[in-house]
Motif scaffolding. Sequence first.
Motif, PDB file in Angstrom:
ATOM      1  N   GLN A  78      87.130  14.307  78.360  1.00 35.11           N
ATOM      2  CA  GLN A  78      88.151  13.742  79.243  1.00 35.11           C
ATOM      3  C   GLN A  78      88.480  14.657  80.418  1.00 35.11           C
ATOM      4  O   GLN A  78      88.831  14.176  81.495  1.00 35.11           O
ATOM      5  CB  GLN A  78      89.413  13.447  78.431  1.00 35.11           C
ATOM      6  CG  GLN A  78      89.252  12.310  77.435  1.00 35.11           C
ATOM      7  CD  GLN A  78      90.435  12.169  76.499  1.00 35.11           C
ATOM      8  OE1 GLN A  78      91.286  13.069  76.400  1.00 35.11           O
ATOM      9  NE2 GLN A  78      90.505  11.060  75.774  1.00 35.11           N
ATOM     10  N   VAL A  79      88.364  15.976  80.227  1.00 34.64           N
ATOM     11  CA  VAL A  79      88.675  16.905  81.327  1.00 34.64           C
ATOM     12  C   VAL A  79      87.435  17.273  82.135  1.00 34.64           C
ATOM     13  O   VAL A  79      87.477  18.160  82.981  1.00 34.64           O
ATOM     14  CB  VAL A  79      89.375  18.182  80.814  1.00 34.64           C
ATOM     15  CG1 VAL A  79      90.724  17.837  80.195  1.00 34.64           C
ATOM     16  CG2 VAL A  79      88.499  18.958  79.833  1.00 34.64           C
ATOM     17  N   GLY A  80      86.330  16.586  81.876  1.00 35.65           N
ATOM     18  CA  GLY A  80      85.162  16.713  82.755  1.00 35.65           C
ATOM     19  C   GLY A  80      84.108  17.713  82.333  1.00 35.65           C
ATOM     20  O   GLY A  80      83.210  18.034  83.120  1.00 35.65           O
ATOM     21  N   LEU A  81      84.171  18.211  81.097  1.00 34.31           N
ATOM     22  CA  LEU A  81      83.150  19.136  80.626  1.00 34.31           C
ATOM     23  C   LEU A  81      82.016  18.369  79.953  1.00 34.31           C
ATOM     24  O   LEU A  81      82.237  17.315  79.357  1.00 34.31           O
ATOM     25  CB  LEU A  81      83.753  20.135  79.637  1.00 34.31           C
ATOM     26  CG  LEU A  81      84.883  21.012  80.181  1.00 34.31           C
ATOM     27  CD1 LEU A  81      85.470  21.874  79.072  1.00 34.31           C
ATOM     28  CD2 LEU A  81      84.382  21.897  81.325  1.00 34.31           C
ATOM     29  N   LYS A  82      80.804  18.894  80.067  1.00 31.93           N
ATOM     30  CA  LYS A  82      79.650  18.288  79.392  1.00 31.93           C
ATOM     31  C   LYS A  82      79.604  18.863  77.981  1.00 31.93           C
ATOM     32  O   LYS A  82      79.151  19.972  77.768  1.00 31.93           O
ATOM     33  CB  LYS A  82      78.366  18.603  80.157  1.00 31.93           C
ATOM     34  CG  LYS A  82      78.352  18.116  81.595  1.00 31.93           C
ATOM     35  CD  LYS A  82      77.042  18.473  82.266  1.00 31.93           C
ATOM     36  CE  LYS A  82      77.020  18.055  83.728  1.00 31.93           C
ATOM     37  NZ  LYS A  82      77.912  18.892  84.561  1.00 31.93           N
ATOM     38  N   MET A  83      80.072  18.109  77.016  1.00 30.32           N
ATOM     39  CA  MET A  83      80.241  18.607  75.662  1.00 30.32           C
ATOM     40  C   MET A  83      78.961  18.451  74.846  1.00 30.32           C
ATOM     41  O   MET A  83      78.304  17.407  74.873  1.00 30.32           O
ATOM     42  CB  MET A  83      81.384  17.878  74.966  1.00 30.32           C
ATOM     43  CG  MET A  83      82.726  17.983  75.685  1.00 30.32           C
ATOM     44  SD  MET A  83      83.301  19.702  75.877  1.00 30.32           S
ATOM     45  CE  MET A  83      83.628  20.141  74.169  1.00 30.32           C
ATOM     46  N   CYS A  84      78.617  19.527  74.123  1.00 30.76           N
ATOM     47  CA  CYS A  84      77.459  19.527  73.233  1.00 30.76           C
ATOM     48  C   CYS A  84      77.879  20.095  71.881  1.00 30.76           C
ATOM     49  O   CYS A  84      78.916  20.743  71.766  1.00 30.76           O
ATOM     50  CB  CYS A  84      76.319  20.357  73.816  1.00 30.76           C
ATOM     51  SG  CYS A  84      75.692  19.732  75.396  1.00 30.76           S
TER      52      CYS A  84
END
Length: 354
Positions: A78-84
């Motif tokens: 939601q805060v714009g990070l590319k989560m892995c």
Amino acid sequence: MNFEPRWIAWESTRRCNLSCIHCRSSSENCSYEGEYTTEEAKELLARISRDYKPVFVLSGGEPLLREDIFEIATFGTQVGLKMCLATNGTLIDDGICREILRSGIKVVSLSLDGPNARVHDDFRRQDGAFDGVLRGIEFLKRYEIPFIINSSFTKRNQKYIEETYRLAKKLGARAWYMFMIVPTGRGEDAFEELIDPVDYEKILVWHYYMEKDEKEMLVRPTCAPQYYRVVERMNMKEDEKLVRRNLKFGTGGSKGCIAAQYICFINNIGDVYPCSYFPFSAGNLREKSFKEIWENSELFKDLRDFGKYKDNCGACEYLNICGGCRARAYAVKGDYLAGEPYCRYVPEKLRRKE
């Protein structure tokens, strides 16, 4: 040069259900004091996202042992990070896959350290670990979740490198990363198992030719920065350029050690390190902001200043594309600015002095 974090790994918990020989943090399946609460984790992601938009890897230990891991992942998205997500793969099931998709996690990385149960389970010190990874991969494939495979090697499993690569490809991995182990944490017990420097070089040459022929999967050696010296010299011999392809959510570029330059690691209590194998913290996020540590810590500045590098690395004409492994330099020589101890190349400057 402008250094900006492209990839951050966070040890969401030190707790783990395995007890692997090479573990950086000597993790056990128990609780650890001082780990981030859900709200603290969200605040960490929010603060980082205000200044940077890196790939953010939820790592461990085993992150799936955190009951709130997908709540944290959702917030990061939601805060714009590319989560892995980086997991040993043994806990993946239908419910986990649905949560991965719901939370916006882009890629899952799994560990596979051999082509069969005998080799992998010995490395992971857990019977059934190999079958658990394969079961997890089948769940990921069922839900069409992209995954990559990380494989770590020492003397005990080095002869299975090619077989492990072929299995990763057969399983449908988007990428295969060959990790050349750095002796830190429980991995310090593996000093005698470190791959011989002569074999190390041969393995990198094998990877060069394998990578040239590989058309379907991204392949890249990790914690082996001298590979890029090997690539340059092999290209010169063959009078051609090696075509490299970047993983969509990877750091990109063809360069050796990028610790403190484009990547870093945050441990379970908020200490920031150049990489997960480095022994010294650049600061703690409960005392300073990530931006302050990233931009102003003396440790990170040291590692970005190649003029301070010593020995064979300091004299090497390939320093800018290699850099040598700083964590391995410290582990073997006691000095993180010393020359890479597992590089057999003699720089031109030093050859002229002989």
